[in-house]
Write a protein that holds these residues in place. Structure first.
Motif, mmCIF file in Angstrom:
data_model
loop_
_atom_site.group_PDB
_atom_site.id
_atom_site.type_symbol
_atom_site.label_atom_id
_atom_site.label_comp_id
_atom_site.label_asym_id
_atom_site.label_seq_id
_atom_site.Cartn_x
_atom_site.Cartn_y
_atom_site.Cartn_z
ATOM 1 N N GLY A 1 0.784 -1.230 0.000
ATOM 2 C CA GLY A 1 0.000 0.000 0.000
ATOM 3 C C GLY A 1 0.817 1.282 0.000
ATOM 4 O O GLY A 1 0.327 2.328 0.400
ATOM 5 N N LYS A 2 2.073 1.192 -0.450
ATOM 6 C CA LYS A 2 2.933 2.372 -0.458
ATOM 7 C C LYS A 2 3.283 2.759 -1.894
ATOM 8 O O LYS A 2 3.490 1.900 -2.746
ATOM 9 N N ASP A 3 3.375 4.051 -2.124
ATOM 10 C CA ASP A 3 3.763 4.568 -3.432
ATOM 11 C C ASP A 3 5.285 4.649 -3.514
ATOM 12 O O ASP A 3 5.943 5.126 -2.579
ATOM 13 N N TYR A 4 5.849 4.190 -4.623
ATOM 14 C CA TYR A 4 7.305 4.173 -4.783
ATOM 15 C C TYR A 4 7.901 5.567 -4.666
ATOM 16 O O TYR A 4 8.904 5.759 -3.972
ATOM 17 N N ASP A 5 7.307 6.559 -5.335
ATOM 18 C CA ASP A 5 7.856 7.920 -5.300
ATOM 19 C C ASP A 5 7.804 8.511 -3.893
ATOM 20 O O ASP A 5 8.740 9.194 -3.481
ATOM 21 N N ASP A 6 6.726 8.239 -3.161
ATOM 22 C CA ASP A 6 6.635 8.712 -1.776
ATOM 23 C C ASP A 6 7.709 8.045 -0.914
ATOM 24 O O ASP A 6 8.353 8.692 -0.091
ATOM 25 N N TRP A 7 7.885 6.751 -1.111
ATOM 26 C CA TRP A 7 8.898 6.009 -0.363
ATOM 27 C C TRP A 7 10.297 6.537 -0.681
ATOM 28 O O TRP A 7 11.108 6.726 0.223
ATOM 29 N N LEU A 8 10.555 6.816 -1.955
ATOM 30 C CA LEU A 8 11.861 7.307 -2.361
ATOM 31 C C LEU A 8 12.141 8.689 -1.762
ATOM 32 O O LEU A 8 13.244 8.950 -1.272
ATOM 33 N N GLU A 9 11.122 9.542 -1.755
ATOM 34 C CA GLU A 9 11.282 10.864 -1.136
ATOM 35 C C GLU A 9 11.596 10.716 0.352
ATOM 36 O O GLU A 9 12.444 11.423 0.896
ATOM 37 N N GLU A 10 10.923 9.786 1.003
ATOM 38 C CA GLU A 10 11.181 9.536 2.430
ATOM 39 C C GLU A 10 12.634 9.109 2.642
ATOM 40 O O GLU A 10 13.295 9.564 3.586
ATOM 41 N N LYS A 11 13.147 8.266 1.763
ATOM 42 C CA LYS A 11 14.539 7.820 1.873
ATOM 43 C C LYS A 11 15.497 8.984 1.658
ATOM 44 O O LYS A 11 16.516 9.092 2.345
ATOM 45 N N HIS A 12 15.185 9.876 0.716
ATOM 46 C CA HIS A 12 16.017 11.063 0.499
ATOM 47 C C HIS A 12 16.055 11.913 1.766
ATOM 48 O O HIS A 12 17.123 12.389 2.182
ATOM 49 N N ARG A 13 14.901 12.102 2.369
ATOM 50 C CA ARG A 13 14.829 12.892 3.601
ATOM 51 C C ARG A 13 15.638 12.247 4.725
ATOM 52 O O ARG A 13 16.298 12.925 5.504
ATOM 53 N N GLU A 14 15.573 10.922 4.815
ATOM 54 C CA GLU A 14 16.330 10.210 5.842
ATOM 55 C C GLU A 14 17.832 10.421 5.671
ATOM 56 O O GLU A 14 18.541 10.661 6.649
ATOM 57 N N VAL A 15 18.311 10.329 4.437
ATOM 58 C CA VAL A 15 19.745 10.513 4.178
ATOM 59 C C VAL A 15 20.180 11.913 4.584
ATOM 60 O O VAL A 15 21.209 12.090 5.246
ATOM 61 N N VAL A 16 19.387 12.912 4.215
ATOM 62 C CA VAL A 16 19.733 14.284 4.568
ATOM 63 C C VAL A 16 19.674 14.466 6.081
ATOM 64 O O VAL A 16 20.606 15.004 6.687
ATOM 65 N N SER A 17 18.604 13.991 6.704
ATOM 66 C CA SER A 17 18.445 14.136 8.156
ATOM 67 C C SER A 17 19.569 13.448 8.926
ATOM 68 O O SER A 17 20.075 13.992 9.909
ATOM 69 N N GLU A 18 19.945 12.268 8.490
ATOM 70 C CA GLU A 18 21.001 11.527 9.166
ATOM 71 C C GLU A 18 22.354 12.224 9.053
ATOM 72 O O GLU A 18 23.249 11.974 9.855
ATOM 73 N N ASN A 19 22.494 13.073 8.055
ATOM 74 C CA ASN A 19 23.773 13.732 7.817
ATOM 75 C C ASN A 19 23.787 15.206 8.214
ATOM 76 O O ASN A 19 24.752 15.916 7.919
ATOM 77 N N ILE A 20 22.757 15.660 8.910
ATOM 78 C CA ILE A 20 22.724 17.050 9.376
ATOM 79 C C ILE A 20 23.935 17.376 10.248
ATOM 80 O O ILE A 20 24.561 18.424 10.044
ATOM 81 N N PRO A 21 24.328 16.516 11.199
ATOM 82 C CA PRO A 21 25.519 16.851 12.001
ATOM 83 C C PRO A 21 26.772 17.058 11.136
ATOM 84 O O PRO A 21 27.544 17.983 11.361
ATOM 85 N N LEU A 22 26.947 16.217 10.146
ATOM 86 C CA LEU A 22 28.090 16.369 9.236
ATOM 87 C C LEU A 22 28.008 17.691 8.487
ATOM 88 O O LEU A 22 28.989 18.440 8.407
ATOM 89 N N LEU A 23 26.839 17.997 7.950
ATOM 90 C CA LEU A 23 26.660 19.248 7.216
ATOM 91 C C LEU A 23 26.910 20.462 8.103
ATOM 92 O O LEU A 23 27.567 21.427 7.685
ATOM 93 N N MET A 24 26.418 20.411 9.324
ATOM 94 C CA MET A 24 26.613 21.535 10.236
ATOM 95 C C MET A 24 28.088 21.707 10.595
ATOM 96 O O MET A 24 28.583 22.833 10.660
#
Length: 64
Positions: free
Chosen positions: A22-45
């Protein structure tokens, strides 16, 4: 970069499995993109902090 046959099959399988659950691929992919960015906020900062510190000493390259 062109996707290989194996990559296309893997994507199709993932799309099918997500749809089955019941999940849309594009929605799931966007969620994964957000996770990668969120997980790397300390590095970016930390990189931004170092860049600011270097800019304060006049050693950082500036994009003007």
């Amino acid at each position: 970069m062109a996707a290989t046959k194996e990559q296309k099959e893997l994507k199709a399988n993932a799309e099918d499995l997500l749809a089955y659950n019941g999940k849309d691929y594009d929605d799931w992919l966007e969620e994964k993109h957000r996770e990668v960015v969120s997980e790397n906020i300390p590095l970016l900062m930390n990189l931004l902090k170092k860049e600011r510190k270097a800019a304060g000493t006049g050693t950082a390259s500036q994009n003007s």
